[in-house]
Structures are given as structure tokens and as C-alpha cells.
Write an enzyme that holds these catalytic residues in place. Structure first.
Site, mmCIF file in Angstrom:
data_model
loop_
_atom_site.group_PDB
_atom_site.id
_atom_site.type_symbol
_atom_site.label_atom_id
_atom_site.label_comp_id
_atom_site.label_asym_id
_atom_site.label_seq_id
_atom_site.Cartn_x
_atom_site.Cartn_y
_atom_site.Cartn_z
ATOM 1 N N LYS A 1 0.830 -1.202 0.000
ATOM 2 C CA LYS A 1 0.000 0.000 0.000
ATOM 3 C C LYS A 1 0.867 1.255 0.000
ATOM 4 O O LYS A 1 0.599 2.211 -0.738
ATOM 5 C CB LYS A 1 -0.910 0.005 1.225
ATOM 6 C CG LYS A 1 -1.832 1.214 1.291
ATOM 7 C CD LYS A 1 -2.396 1.446 2.661
ATOM 8 C CE LYS A 1 -1.403 2.176 3.545
ATOM 9 N NZ LYS A 1 -2.038 2.982 4.616
ATOM 10 N N ASN A 2 1.923 1.255 0.809
ATOM 11 C CA ASN A 2 2.766 2.440 0.933
ATOM 12 C C ASN A 2 3.605 2.705 -0.314
ATOM 13 O O ASN A 2 4.175 3.785 -0.453
ATOM 14 C CB ASN A 2 3.679 2.311 2.149
ATOM 15 C CG ASN A 2 2.912 2.410 3.460
ATOM 16 O OD1 ASN A 2 1.791 2.912 3.490
ATOM 17 N ND2 ASN A 2 3.510 1.922 4.535
ATOM 18 N N ASP B 1 5.562 1.153 11.426
ATOM 19 C CA ASP B 1 4.315 0.501 11.036
ATOM 20 C C ASP B 1 4.200 -0.932 11.548
ATOM 21 O O ASP B 1 3.159 -1.575 11.354
ATOM 22 C CB ASP B 1 4.157 0.515 9.510
ATOM 23 C CG ASP B 1 3.639 1.845 8.993
ATOM 24 O OD1 ASP B 1 3.266 2.697 9.829
ATOM 25 O OD2 ASP B 1 3.595 2.038 7.766
ATOM 26 N N ARG C 1 2.598 15.076 12.156
ATOM 27 C CA ARG C 1 3.161 14.852 10.823
ATOM 28 C C ARG C 1 2.992 16.078 9.915
ATOM 29 O O ARG C 1 2.278 16.050 8.922
ATOM 30 C CB ARG C 1 2.525 13.615 10.174
ATOM 31 C CG ARG C 1 2.763 12.360 10.972
ATOM 32 C CD ARG C 1 2.357 11.115 10.230
ATOM 33 N NE ARG C 1 0.920 10.956 10.146
ATOM 34 C CZ ARG C 1 0.313 9.954 9.545
ATOM 35 N NH1 ARG C 1 1.031 9.020 8.955
ATOM 36 N NH2 ARG C 1 -0.994 9.864 9.502
ATOM 37 N N ARG D 1 -8.275 -0.288 5.344
ATOM 38 C CA ARG D 1 -7.397 0.669 4.676
ATOM 39 C C ARG D 1 -6.076 0.029 4.269
ATOM 40 O O ARG D 1 -5.440 0.498 3.326
ATOM 41 C CB ARG D 1 -7.119 1.861 5.598
ATOM 42 C CG ARG D 1 -8.316 2.750 5.895
ATOM 43 C CD ARG D 1 -7.914 3.940 6.751
ATOM 44 N NE ARG D 1 -6.744 4.576 6.186
ATOM 45 C CZ ARG D 1 -5.668 4.944 6.885
ATOM 46 N NH1 ARG D 1 -5.628 4.733 8.187
ATOM 47 N NH2 ARG D 1 -4.646 5.508 6.302
ATOM 48 N N CYS E 1 -4.582 8.861 9.920
ATOM 49 C CA CYS E 1 -4.639 8.265 11.255
ATOM 50 C C CYS E 1 -4.212 9.277 12.318
ATOM 51 O O CYS E 1 -3.339 10.114 12.081
ATOM 52 C CB CYS E 1 -3.720 7.044 11.340
ATOM 53 S SG CYS E 1 -4.376 5.561 10.566
#
Length: 450
Positions: free
Chosen positions: A46-47, A334, A149, A426, A144
Site C-alpha cells: 500500500k505504501n 508501522d 506529521r 485501509r 490516522c
């Protein structure tokens, strides 16, 4: 209708707030204590997929991404790209899935709040839009609740490339009517998102750009390889400094997304929690990096196979270790919540220190509800392993915390009910199906228990 049904046809179904509300009422029920055995196919990362999708804005030709994961975050960005004018098509499933993006006509350069607030990665359209169109209006992002960030590095980097930027009513207004110009950009700290955004923007800037103290994640390397296939000139991806020679235009390309090392690490930890032996197919051991090393230190057996890696562990075989999250090649943030779940049933004490995000321990109270012995001391968590966890109703707070609770449920006695599981959709494709296929007693249920 499940999120997987929703994603079956990107052209006709929208993952909107009404759908999110319905699936958000779903729960996952786990009855722990079952050993895992079999194989799990690891999907595309996904990233990696999200910045690759944003890169489609840099060319008027088709970009085809193979092994695209069918996830809510992918759909969210697809909706955003469509409103810019990108034609998005997704066909197939699993490793055969192909995501085709055609940005022949960008008729809108605004990324509105209602879309960007759902996912922080939506801000990745900023650099490509300014580079190709000379302007962009992008809402400040959401995502999230694991820390602030800030997007300062993105903004300052684009200013270094010659863009004029203003902040107006929660939006980033960027203009570069004469195009971007190469520059040296020194990041004060490592930022994956800023590296991705400025790497894409620099591809169409005049002259040379140097990104110093750039992020080195495999997903950065994957993006750079795709951009090179599109005609970009990039050296040093995966190293401290990335050099980009700007070109006049990029063309279409076909690219295979790398495997999801976070998904693989999560399922490896599942084996450590429940015991057993599982082959994770479609991923190479090297991609796991230091995560594999730390899991071995904790007692897991991890070995390469012809089709991926095999993970094995005996129940009660986990030993406490100390873990600190760091930018790549360090231990990934993560995987922090998942590792904490594992260490909660380890023999002895462990220390987990989070250095990336300041608010990423929200899963701790929920793990403690299941019997974990965890005490927080600032950015560190002291974990004293317990012989067993106990099933309980718990609440997911963010994507990776959700997976940590699933893993805890696999090891717990009795029944665990996980609420707010839309977070899982997600980032984890067919999670229940993959775990159930290896023997876990896990299912998705509605609010009425069915």
C-alpha cells in the site's frame, strides 16, 4: 456489502462515507488458541502503491501498475485522482491485479478537503500537479491520529524548487507558472512523504535537484524505478542523497508494485502469537530487512523458500527483546503495535521505544484490557510478558493498532471482539480470509452479530 465488494468495480462504486459508516459498524470476532498452518499470499505494498498512483499525474500517457492491492486507501486516492481528470481502471485480483491510470487531461488542480482529510497520502498529488500544471490547491491532509506529521517539508521543498506557496483557509496554494527549477533540498529530518512528493516534482523541473537526507525506504526505491521507466533521470534512490536531472516530459510505463513488507511482518507476528508454520508467498526475505532480524531475536524461525519465506514458532517460544523504531533501514514504526502485541506474551521483559510518531501508543490500553502488562514512560513502553491474554471487546484506534489487536486475539483465551475495523480495510486485503485459510477462528460480523 463488504469493502471487498465495494472495490470490485472502481469505475462504478464509490467508497463513500455512508459505506464507511456501515462497514465501520462491522466487527471482527476471533476465538484464539488455534495454531496456524498453510500459506498466505502477500499483496502489493500500500505504501508503494499510493505514491505510484500520484505519479500518474506527471504524464498524459497510461501508467499501469501490477499487483495493486484492493484497499480502501487505494479507492480513496482513486476518487481524488478521478476528480483531477484521471481515468482509473482496476482489473483482476491479487498478484494479477492491474491498475491503469490515464491523466491525459487534468481539468482540475484542486484536491478538496472532503477527500484529502480521509487519508494523509492524498497530499502526494501536490508535487506532481505543480510540476505538470504549474499550479495546485491542495487541502491540508488528514489520516490516522498518530501524530501531527506536518507538511512543512513538502512546502519548503517546493519553494526551493521555485514554487510560490500560500496557506489559505486550510489549503496549500502553489503556483509555478514558468515551471519548477532544480535546487538542493536538505531535509532537517527524514520524511518519506516529503521525499516522494519532491522526487516526483523534481522529475519535471529544469536542471538538477539534490535531495539530501532523503528517506531510503524500499517504497522510495520502487517509486524511483517506476519514474525511470517513465523517462525520468534519477540516481541514488535508497541512499542518503538522490540526484534528479529534470526532463521536459514523462511517458507511460508498466510497473510491478513491490510486496508489502508490513503485511508480511504482520502475518509473521501472527505465527509468533498463535504458533505454527506458515509460508508467506510473493515476498523476498531481503525486503523484510531488520524486521526479520528482530523477529528472529524474539524466537521466530524465518527462512527463505522458493516462493517466499517460511515462518515458524512454537507456542510459548517468544523471548523478550528491546525494539526502537527508526527511519529505514531501522525497525519500521508501522510494525510497532504488532511487535508490542507479540512481546506481551514473551518470556521476560521488553522495551519498545517509538521515535517516529509521538502518539502511536493508543493500542496500549486495549492490549491491557486483554491482560497485557504494559507501562508507558514517555516515548517508551515497558512490557512484562504474561503467560496468556484473555479475549475482550476492544476498540481499534488506527490502522496498525487494529492489526495489533487482531494478533492479540489470535493468542487470547476466549473470544475477542474488535470494533471500528474500517481501519483494517485501509491497509490489509482480505485479512480474515487469509488468516482463516491457515486455521484461525476469525470472522467479520455485523453490528447485529451476523
Amino acid at each position: 456489502m463488504t469493502p471487498h465488494d465495494i472495490l470490485d468495480d472502481l469505475g462504478s462504486v464509490i467508497f463513500d462515507e455512508a459505506v464507511a459508516a456501515r462497514t465501520g459498524m462491522d466487527r471482527i470476532r476471533i476465538r484464539g488458541g488455534r495454531r496456524l498452518s498453510g500459506a498466505i499470499q502477500i499483496g502489493g505494498a500500500k505504501n508503494a502503491a499510493l505514491p505510484l498512483m500520484a505519479a500518474s499525474l506527471l504524464t498524459d500517457e497510461a501508467l499501469v501498475l501490477f499487483r495493486a492491492p484492493r484497499l480502501a486507501d487505494i479507492e480513496t486516492l482513486a476518487i481524488l485522482l478521478r476528480q483531477h481528470g484521471v481515468v482509473v481502471d482496476m482489473n483482476g485480483t491479487g498478484k494479477e491485479c492491474a491498475l491503469t491510470l490515464r491523466a491525459a487531461d487534468i481539468h482540475n488542480t484542486e484536491a478538496p478537503y472532503d477527500l484529502v482529510r480521509k487519508m494523509r497520502a492524498s497530499a502526494l498529488v501536490l508535487g506532481p500537479l505543480v510540476a505538470r500544471c504549474g499550479r495546485a490547491r491542495v487541502s491540508l491532509p488528514g489520516g490516522c491520529a498518530i501524530g501531527t506529521r506536518p507538511v512543512d517539508l513538502h512546502i519548503n521543498g517546493l519553494r526551493s524548487l521555485g514554487a510560490e506557496i500560500e496557506l489559505d483557509n486550510g489549503y496549500i496554494e502553489a503556483r509555478a507558472p514558468k515551471g519548477l527549477v532544480g535546487a538542493e533540498i536538505v531535509f532537517p529530518f527524514v520524511s518519506v512523504g516529503a521525499t516522494e512528493n519532491l522526487l516526483m516534482a523534481a522529475c519535471l523541473a529544469r536542471g538538477e535537484t539534490r535531495l539530501v537526507n532523503a528517506a531510503r525506504e524500499p517504497e522510495i526505491v520502487d517509486l524511483a524505478q517506476c519514474l525511470v521507466a517513465m523517462g525520468a533521470k534519477i540516481d541514488g534512490a535508497g541512499e542518503h542523497t538522490i540526484l534528479i536531472q529534470g526532463v521536459d516530459r514523462l511517458h507511460g510505463a508498466k510497473h510491478r508494485i513491490i510486496a508489502d513488507r508490513i503485511e508480511a511482518g504482520s502475518f509473521a507476528i501472527a505465527v509468533g502469537m498463535a504458533g505454527g508454520s506458515v509460508e508467506l508467498t510473493g515476498i523476498e526475505l531481503d525486503l523484510m530487512g531488520v524486521a526479520a532480524d528482530r523477529l528472529r531475536d524474539a524466537g521466530l524461525t524465518i527462512e527463505p523458500t522458493a516462493g517466499g519465506i517460511r515462518v515458524a514458532c512454537e507456542p510459548g517460544g517468544i523471548t523478550g527483546i528491546d525494539v526502537m523504531t527508526e527511519p529505514y533501514p531501522g525497525f519500521p514504526t508501522d510494525l510497532q503495535a504488532q511487535m508490542m502485541a507479540l512481546l506481551s506474551v514473551a518470556q521476560g521483559a521488553s522495551m519498545v521505544t517509538e521515535t517516529i510518531f509521538e502518539n502511536r501508543f493508543m493500542h496500549v490500553p486495549e492490549l491491557c484490557r486483554m491482560g497485557a502488562n504494559i507501562n508507558l514512560h514517555g516515548a517508551s513502553a515497558m512490557i512484562r510478558g504474561v503467560p496468556r491474554l484473555t479475549g475482550a471487546p476492544v476498540m481499534a484506534t488506527d490502522l496498525r493498532a487494529s492489526m495489533g489487536l487482531v494478533l492479540a486475539g489470535l493468542a487470547a483465551e476466549g473470544e475477542t471482539l474488535i470494533n471500528r475495523i474500517y481501519h483494517l480495510d485501509r491497509g490489509y486485503e482480505r485479512l480474515e480470509e487469509k488468516l482463516a485459510g491457515c486455521g484461525a477462528d476469525i470472522e467479520r460480523i455485523g453490528a447485529d452479530g451476523t
